[in-house]
Design an enzyme around this catalytic site. Structure first.
Site, PDB file in Angstrom:
ATOM      1  N   ASP A  17     128.443 140.211  -1.953  1.00  0.00           N
ATOM      2  CA  ASP A  17     128.105 141.516  -2.500  1.00  0.00           C
ATOM      3  C   ASP A  17     127.180 142.187  -1.493  1.00  0.00           C
ATOM      4  O   ASP A  17     126.693 141.529  -0.564  1.00  0.00           O
ATOM      5  CB  ASP A  17     127.401 141.328  -3.848  1.00  0.00           C
ATOM      6  CG  ASP A  17     126.879 142.617  -4.426  1.00  0.00           C
ATOM      7  OD1 ASP A  17     127.638 143.593  -4.490  1.00  0.00           O
ATOM      8  OD2 ASP A  17     125.689 142.654  -4.799  1.00  0.00           O
ATOM      9  N   ASP A  19     124.722 145.426  -2.325  1.00  0.00           N
ATOM     10  CA  ASP A  19     123.493 146.001  -2.856  1.00  0.00           C
ATOM     11  C   ASP A  19     122.605 144.956  -3.516  1.00  0.00           C
ATOM     12  O   ASP A  19     123.036 144.254  -4.439  1.00  0.00           O
ATOM     13  CB  ASP A  19     123.827 147.100  -3.872  1.00  0.00           C
ATOM     14  CG  ASP A  19     124.485 148.294  -3.197  1.00  0.00           C
ATOM     15  OD1 ASP A  19     123.807 148.943  -2.389  1.00  0.00           O
ATOM     16  OD2 ASP A  19     125.666 148.566  -3.474  1.00  0.00           O
TER      17      ASP A  19
END
Length: 230
Positions: A17, A19
């Site tokens: 991922d 963020d």
């Protein structure tokens, strides 16, 4: 904080991922969302934010507008916040251990990809000052990718990343900071390592295969991956 469960694997590919996991962008989202909320006498605090982490932009906008009762449409919200995010995202800094782990895996020819709920536009904004190490990723799948029909917690983003890496989902491990992301990884049939925000209730990550305080704690060799040189 390291909650170690029985190691599995060996894994053949790693999906990250972005963020709050690779780049520290969550504070930027909080600042901008709270600025918009305050225009209407509302506050975007942790009670609301903790349920918004990991959502795609449309889902995020709909949730925030509903939770804070903002007098605007999701489209208006997204339009208002775009220039504010564009200004701030290039200043996002790497999360602890992120760049070192990415470089290490790339140096050992482990297939790596980014699987993010961000749009391609925001991906470029966030990584504009980090291109050297983001270019090490073999693939990047964003929420607006042609093969993605639903954002996390749907598995689309991670399944598309696995296809592009040419690796079976069961041989992939995903690093995530959000419960939605962990759900997406597990639904995709992948291993999931959670690196939660320190404010998040740990019980929301009970479905993860491993919970860490930071990427520096990941036991590479336990998962069949080459360890750092001592």
């Amino acid at each position: 904080m390291s909650e170690v469960q029985k190691p599995k694997g060996p894994v053949k590919a790693v999906i990250f991922d972005m963020d709050g996991l690779l780049l520290d962008t969550e504070g930027i989202y909080t600042e901008v969302t709270d600025t918009i909320a305050k225009r209407y006498g509302k506050t975007f605090d942790w009670a609301v934010k903790q349920h918004s982490i990991g959502r795609g932009s449309q889902d995020f906008a709909e949730y925030v507008i509903s939770a804070l009762e903002l007098p605007m449409s999701p489209e208006e919200f997204l339009t208002v916040r775009q220039p504010m995010l564009d200004e701030r995202f290039p200043h996002a800094v790497p999360m602890r251990g992120a760049e070192a782990l990415v470089r290490h895996l790339a140096e050992h020819n482990i297939p790596i990809a980014v699987g993010t709920s961000s749009s391609l536009h925001y991906f470029h904004a966030k990584t504009s000052n980090h291109r050297a190490w983001f270019e090490l990723f073999k693939d990047v799948v964003t929420a607006d990718h042609a093969e993605v029909t639903a954002a996390k917690p749907a598995p689309d983003i991670f399944l598309a990343a696995a296809r592009h890496l040419g690796v079976d989902p069961k041989d992939c491990i995903v690093f995530e900071d959000s419960p939605f992301g962990v759900t997406a990884a597990k639904t995709a049939g992948m291993y999931a390592v959670a690196v939660p925000d320190s404010h998040m209730p740990i019980e929301q990550y009970a479905h993860a295969d491993l919970i860490l305080g930071s990427l520096t704690e990941f036991p590479l060799e336990d998962w069949g991956l080459p360890g750092f040189s001592r």
